[in-house]
Design an enzyme around this catalytic site. Structure first.
Site, PDB file in Angstrom:
ATOM      1  N   ARG A 127       0.942  -1.329  -0.175  1.00  0.00           N
ATOM      2  CA  ARG A 127       0.097   0.173   0.103  1.00  0.00           C
ATOM      3  C   ARG A 127       0.904   1.216   0.010  1.00  0.00           C
ATOM      4  NH1 ARG A 127      -3.022  -3.354  -1.082  1.00  0.00           N
ATOM      5  NH2 ARG A 127      -5.173  -3.942  -0.352  1.00  0.00           N
ATOM      6  N   SER A 146     -11.149  -0.713   2.354  1.00  0.00           N
ATOM      7  CA  SER A 146     -10.345  -1.008   3.677  1.00  0.00           C
ATOM      8  C   SER A 146     -10.028   0.352   4.027  1.00  0.00           C
ATOM      9  CB  SER A 146      -9.178  -1.900   3.519  1.00  0.00           C
ATOM     10  OG  SER A 146      -9.298  -2.931   3.216  1.00  0.00           O
ATOM     11  N   GLU A 186      -5.700   3.654   5.486  1.00  0.00           N
ATOM     12  CA  GLU A 186      -5.264   3.478   4.155  1.00  0.00           C
ATOM     13  C   GLU A 186      -5.892   4.632   3.512  1.00  0.00           C
ATOM     14  OE1 GLU A 186      -5.978  -0.342   1.938  1.00  0.00           O
ATOM     15  OE2 GLU A 186      -7.071   1.150   0.597  1.00  0.00           O
TER      16      GLU A 186
HETATM   17  P1  FAD Z   1      -8.821   8.709  -5.792  1.00  0.00           P
HETATM   18  O1  FAD Z   1      -9.478   8.166  -4.616  1.00  0.00           O
HETATM   19  O2  FAD Z   1      -9.421   9.540  -6.898  1.00  0.00           O
HETATM   20  O3  FAD Z   1      -7.320   9.191  -5.555  1.00  0.00           O
HETATM   21  C1  FAD Z   1      -6.532   8.590  -4.654  1.00  0.00           C
HETATM   22  C2  FAD Z   1      -5.441   9.620  -4.366  1.00  0.00           C
HETATM   23  O4  FAD Z   1      -4.609   9.508  -5.531  1.00  0.00           O
HETATM   24  C3  FAD Z   1      -5.781  10.990  -4.112  1.00  0.00           C
HETATM   25  O5  FAD Z   1      -4.891  11.587  -3.162  1.00  0.00           O
HETATM   26  C4  FAD Z   1      -5.604  11.666  -5.447  1.00  0.00           C
HETATM   27  O6  FAD Z   1      -5.432  13.031  -5.395  1.00  0.00           O
HETATM   28  C5  FAD Z   1      -4.544  10.773  -6.037  1.00  0.00           C
HETATM   29  N1  FAD Z   1      -4.411  10.768  -7.595  1.00  0.00           N
HETATM   30  C6  FAD Z   1      -5.534  10.474  -8.207  1.00  0.00           C
HETATM   31  N2  FAD Z   1      -5.093  10.094  -9.544  1.00  0.00           N
HETATM   32  C7  FAD Z   1      -4.065  10.512  -9.847  1.00  0.00           C
HETATM   33  C8  FAD Z   1      -3.180  10.676 -10.709  1.00  0.00           C
HETATM   34  N3  FAD Z   1      -3.321  10.440 -12.073  1.00  0.00           N
HETATM   35  N4  FAD Z   1      -1.647  10.971 -10.390  1.00  0.00           N
HETATM   36  C9  FAD Z   1      -1.378  11.508  -9.112  1.00  0.00           C
HETATM   37  N5  FAD Z   1      -2.127  11.213  -8.150  1.00  0.00           N
HETATM   38  C10 FAD Z   1      -3.423  10.948  -8.549  1.00  0.00           C
HETATM   39  N6  FAD Z   1      -7.644  -0.902  -2.899  1.00  0.00           N
HETATM   40  C11 FAD Z   1      -6.690  -2.088  -2.961  1.00  0.00           C
HETATM   41  O7  FAD Z   1      -5.639  -1.881  -3.041  1.00  0.00           O
HETATM   42  N7  FAD Z   1      -7.348  -3.155  -2.811  1.00  0.00           N
HETATM   43  C12 FAD Z   1      -8.691  -3.526  -2.874  1.00  0.00           C
HETATM   44  O8  FAD Z   1      -9.292  -4.709  -2.992  1.00  0.00           O
HETATM   45  C13 FAD Z   1      -9.444  -2.425  -2.847  1.00  0.00           C
HETATM   46  N8  FAD Z   1     -10.913  -2.580  -2.634  1.00  0.00           N
HETATM   47  C14 FAD Z   1     -11.746  -1.684  -2.702  1.00  0.00           C
HETATM   48  C15 FAD Z   1     -13.023  -1.756  -2.555  1.00  0.00           C
HETATM   49  C16 FAD Z   1     -13.898  -0.687  -2.493  1.00  0.00           C
HETATM   50  C17 FAD Z   1     -15.288  -1.073  -2.407  1.00  0.00           C
HETATM   51  C18 FAD Z   1     -13.463   0.596  -2.607  1.00  0.00           C
HETATM   52  C19 FAD Z   1     -14.540   1.818  -2.618  1.00  0.00           C
HETATM   53  C20 FAD Z   1     -12.246   0.788  -2.555  1.00  0.00           C
HETATM   54  C21 FAD Z   1     -11.173  -0.098  -2.677  1.00  0.00           C
HETATM   55  N9  FAD Z   1      -9.655  -0.092  -2.681  1.00  0.00           N
HETATM   56  C22 FAD Z   1      -8.911  -0.995  -2.948  1.00  0.00           C
HETATM   57  C23 FAD Z   1      -9.277   1.390  -2.819  1.00  0.00           C
HETATM   58  C24 FAD Z   1      -9.231   2.186  -4.155  1.00  0.00           C
HETATM   59  O9  FAD Z   1      -9.980   1.378  -5.127  1.00  0.00           O
HETATM   60  C25 FAD Z   1      -7.918   2.200  -4.665  1.00  0.00           C
HETATM   61  O10 FAD Z   1      -6.822   2.931  -4.002  1.00  0.00           O
HETATM   62  C26 FAD Z   1      -7.925   2.904  -5.984  1.00  0.00           C
HETATM   63  O11 FAD Z   1      -6.590   2.734  -6.535  1.00  0.00           O
HETATM   64  C27 FAD Z   1      -8.116   4.590  -5.940  1.00  0.00           C
HETATM   65  O12 FAD Z   1      -8.517   4.942  -7.205  1.00  0.00           O
HETATM   66  P2  FAD Z   1      -9.511   6.260  -7.607  1.00  0.00           P
HETATM   67  O13 FAD Z   1      -9.025   6.552  -9.067  1.00  0.00           O
HETATM   68  O14 FAD Z   1     -10.650   6.052  -6.972  1.00  0.00           O
HETATM   69  O15 FAD Z   1      -8.234   7.188  -6.526  1.00  0.00           O
HETATM   70  N1  EPU Z   2     -11.469 -10.923   9.293  1.00  0.00           N
HETATM   71  C1  EPU Z   2     -12.126 -11.409  10.147  1.00  0.00           C
HETATM   72  N2  EPU Z   2     -13.045 -10.382  10.479  1.00  0.00           N
HETATM   73  C2  EPU Z   2     -13.385  -9.457   9.517  1.00  0.00           C
HETATM   74  C3  EPU Z   2     -12.672  -9.083   8.441  1.00  0.00           C
HETATM   75  C4  EPU Z   2     -11.597 -10.206   8.217  1.00  0.00           C
HETATM   76  O1  EPU Z   2     -11.931 -12.051  10.887  1.00  0.00           O
HETATM   77  O2  EPU Z   2     -14.612  -8.717   9.861  1.00  0.00           O
HETATM   78  C5  EPU Z   2     -10.316 -12.132   9.044  1.00  0.00           C
HETATM   79  C6  EPU Z   2     -10.483 -13.055   7.812  1.00  0.00           C
HETATM   80  O3  EPU Z   2     -11.115 -14.159   8.355  1.00  0.00           O
HETATM   81  C7  EPU Z   2      -9.407 -13.191   7.171  1.00  0.00           C
HETATM   82  C8  EPU Z   2      -8.309 -12.156   7.668  1.00  0.00           C
HETATM   83  O4  EPU Z   2      -9.301 -11.377   8.658  1.00  0.00           O
HETATM   84  O5  EPU Z   2      -8.731 -14.408   8.161  1.00  0.00           O
HETATM   85  C9  EPU Z   2      -8.094 -11.302   6.312  1.00  0.00           C
HETATM   86  O6  EPU Z   2      -9.369 -10.562   5.713  1.00  0.00           O
HETATM   87  P1  EPU Z   2      -9.601 -10.572   4.166  1.00  0.00           P
HETATM   88  O7  EPU Z   2      -9.137 -11.704   3.437  1.00  0.00           O
HETATM   89  O8  EPU Z   2     -10.949 -10.263   3.973  1.00  0.00           O
HETATM   90  O9  EPU Z   2      -8.768  -9.330   3.719  1.00  0.00           O
HETATM   91  P2  EPU Z   2      -8.108  -8.002   4.700  1.00  0.00           P
HETATM   92  O10 EPU Z   2      -7.013  -8.322   4.958  1.00  0.00           O
HETATM   93  O11 EPU Z   2      -9.341  -7.593   5.459  1.00  0.00           O
HETATM   94  C10 EPU Z   2      -6.957  -7.015   2.378  1.00  0.00           C
HETATM   95  C11 EPU Z   2      -7.108  -5.657   1.603  1.00  0.00           C
HETATM   96  C12 EPU Z   2      -8.175  -5.562   0.855  1.00  0.00           C
HETATM   97  C13 EPU Z   2      -8.218  -6.824  -0.458  1.00  0.00           C
HETATM   98  C14 EPU Z   2      -8.358  -8.161   0.599  1.00  0.00           C
HETATM   99  C15 EPU Z   2      -8.305  -9.130  -0.432  1.00  0.00           C
HETATM  100  C16 EPU Z   2      -5.695  -4.228   2.933  1.00  0.00           C
HETATM  101  C17 EPU Z   2      -5.890  -3.079   3.889  1.00  0.00           C
HETATM  102  N3  EPU Z   2      -6.858  -4.737   2.519  1.00  0.00           N
HETATM  103  O12 EPU Z   2      -8.283  -7.028   3.321  1.00  0.00           O
HETATM  104  O13 EPU Z   2      -8.114  -4.410  -0.048  1.00  0.00           O
HETATM  105  O14 EPU Z   2      -9.249  -6.723  -1.036  1.00  0.00           O
HETATM  106  O15 EPU Z   2      -7.354  -8.246   1.600  1.00  0.00           O
HETATM  107  O16 EPU Z   2      -7.005  -9.558  -0.862  1.00  0.00           O
HETATM  108  O17 EPU Z   2      -4.680  -4.890   2.589  1.00  0.00           O
HETATM  109  C18 EPU Z   2      -8.412  -2.101   0.003  1.00  0.00           C
HETATM  110  O18 EPU Z   2      -7.407  -1.979   0.339  1.00  0.00           O
HETATM  111  O19 EPU Z   2      -9.286  -1.272   0.087  1.00  0.00           O
HETATM  112  C19 EPU Z   2      -9.074  -3.513   0.035  1.00  0.00           C
HETATM  113  C20 EPU Z   2     -10.305  -3.782   0.064  1.00  0.00           C
END
Ligand code: FAD
Ligand code: EPU
Length: 344
Positions: A161, A231, A327
């Site tokens: 991250r 997250s 995050e």
């Molecule tokens: P924004 O929120 O628009 O911007 C984020 C930051 O980057 C801001 O500071 C912005 O100023 C800057 N920025 C944006 N574009 C640029 C650019 N072109 N150049 C320089 N700076 C820029 N993240 C994960 O890693 N794994 C996941 O599994 C994951 N699951 C998600 C699930 C949900 C439901 C949601 C809502 C979010 C999740 N995220 C996850 C977080 C998010 O999707 C990612 O961080 C994504 O890359 C953000 O993209 P965005 O375009 O919305 O960024």
């Molecule tokens: N867990 C619980 N209770 C909860 C949530 C999680 O017990 O309410 C336990 C799960 O059972 C598992 C462990 O925690 O044993 C990890 O949970 P999970 O696999 O759901 O993943 P996470 O660590 O909570 C991370 C990323 C996600 C990504 C998933 C899948 C971060 C901060 N988050 O979540 O990214 O989608 O793994 O790989 O690293 C994001 O960054 O926004 C994001 C959604």
């Protein structure tokens, strides 16, 4: 100062906040023009993709630029596909486009909201794959000189991250294109439990894509229903010694050993252990299916979300002696602010 432009639809938390003006840009020239206009007026500028990783902590007293610069170019060599994508492309759509063309290796990162240009910033990751694993280069535009330069993946300082784009280049450059490299010899990444039903010799990329999408739909709230930014906190990485102590006290605590010997814990598990799934504070709540996700349950204000995050941080610190770090990026009236200062 008049702040009449509404940001609610431009942040996935669905938080009410205003800016002076909002401009959707579709090419590099308009982006530079809007940026320069704002700078000439000495106004703060915020570039956004889809606003899925931010929390507006108050009104933004400046100009917001929404990046919709599109375009994808594919080239191939004997062994690899090379994908050159403009930063305003949608990440998930890019994956679908590639899958439909028979280009595989990115399917574990399906359904992550946001733009292609945001993917390198926090080195997005899910289900056993991180952006860094498929990145060839990132092109950055200097806002001072208007010059584009190319950083190969090994120069981007990708970590969990984190990347150089959150530090050295944060205020001086924006990401304008991203280059991905995908092998023509596909090998599935099946490390996660959700894939255990598959035979590694017969599984298809489409099956992985579907399984990831289904797992995400089961656990994560749809921002169109309950605003959220995925997250809210990072998973904490702690010393081996501290991890050992926690394991003694909480034998079920999931622990993931890192290549440097440190140990990653699941923040969602820590929050869940405190019985806080579903916990509500004002209009904000801890998601019932994934405790690491905070939701805008009922017209939450920014302070509802911040106070809930504060409460969780303090509860986890008292119970486990671990400080959670957001995050999500906190955006104040002039730009990004230190999220830790808001929640401690
Ligand atoms: P924004 O929120 O628009 O911007 C984020 C930051 O980057 C801001 O500071 C912005 O100023 C800057 N920025 C944006 N574009 C640029 C650019 N072109 N150049 C320089 N700076 C820029 N993240 C994960 O890693 N794994 C996941 O599994 C994951 N699951 C998600 C699930 C949900 C439901 C949601 C809502 C979010 C999740 N995220 C996850 C977080 C998010 O999707 C990612 O961080 C994504 O890359 C953000 O993209 P965005 O375009 O919305 O960024
Ligand atoms: N867990 C619980 N209770 C909860 C949530 C999680 O017990 O309410 C336990 C799960 O059972 C598992 C462990 O925690 O044993 C990890 O949970 P999970 O696999 O759901 O993943 P996470 O660590 O909570 C991370 C990323 C996600 C990504 C998933 C899948 C971060 C901060 N988050 O979540 O990214 O989608 O793994 O790989 O690293 C994001 O960054 O926004 C994001 C959604």
């Amino acid at each position: 100062m008049k702040l009449t432009s509404e940001l609610k639809v431009f942040n996935s938390f669905g938080i009410e906040a205003n800016a002076m003006s909002i401009h959707i840009v579709k090419n590099k020239h308009s982006l530079q023009k809007q940026w320069l206009n704002a700078k000439n007026k000495q106004l703060p500028v915020l570039l956004l993709g889809s606003g899925s990783n931010i929390l507006f902590t108050e009104n933004f007293e400046g100009v917001v630029i929404i990046n919709r610069i599109k375009g994808i170019k594919l080239t191939e060599t004997n062994k690899f596909w090379h994908i050159h994508a403009h930063s305003g492309e949608n990440w998930h759509q890019l994956i679908i486009t590639l899958l439909n063309k028979g280009i595989y290796g990115i399917e574990n990162l399906a359904m992550i909201p946001g733009c292609v240009g945001s993917a390198p910033i926090q080195n997005i990751g899910a289900y056993g794959l991180e952006f860094k694993d498929i990145c060839e280069y990132v092109d950055i535009l200097s806002l001072k000189t208007n010059k584009v330069s190319r950083l190969s993946a090994n120069k981007c300082k990708f970590k969990y991250r984190d990347s150089i784009f959150k530090h050295e280049y944060q205020n001086t450059h924006i990401i304008i294109h991203v280059g991905l490299i995908l092998s023509k010899t596909w090998s599935p990444k099946l490390k996660y439990d959700i894939f255990k039903k598959f035979n590694p010799f017969t599984v298809t990329p489409q099956q992985i894509f579907k399984t990831v999408c289904q797992a995400r739909k089961n656990k994560l709230p749809d921002p169109a229903i309950f605003g959220n930014a995925g997250s809210f906190f990072k998973n904490p990485i702690i010393s081996k010694k501290q991890a050992k102590k926690i394991k003694e006290d909480f034998p079920n605590c999931p622990q993931y050993i890192q290549s440097n010997g440190k140990v990653k814990l699941a923040a969602g598990w820590l929050i869940d252990q405190c019985g806080l799934k579903g916990y509500e504070l004002g209009g904000a709540a801890v998601h019932t299916k994934q405790a690491l996700v905070l939701i805008n349950k009922n017209s939450a204000s920014q302070s509802n979300i911040i106070n809930l995050a504060k409460f969780l941080t303090h509860t986890i610190a008292n119970r486990f002696n671990i400080i959670l770090e957001p995050e999500v990026r906190f955006i104040g009236k002039k730009g990004e602010i230190n999220a830790m200062n808001c929640i401690l």
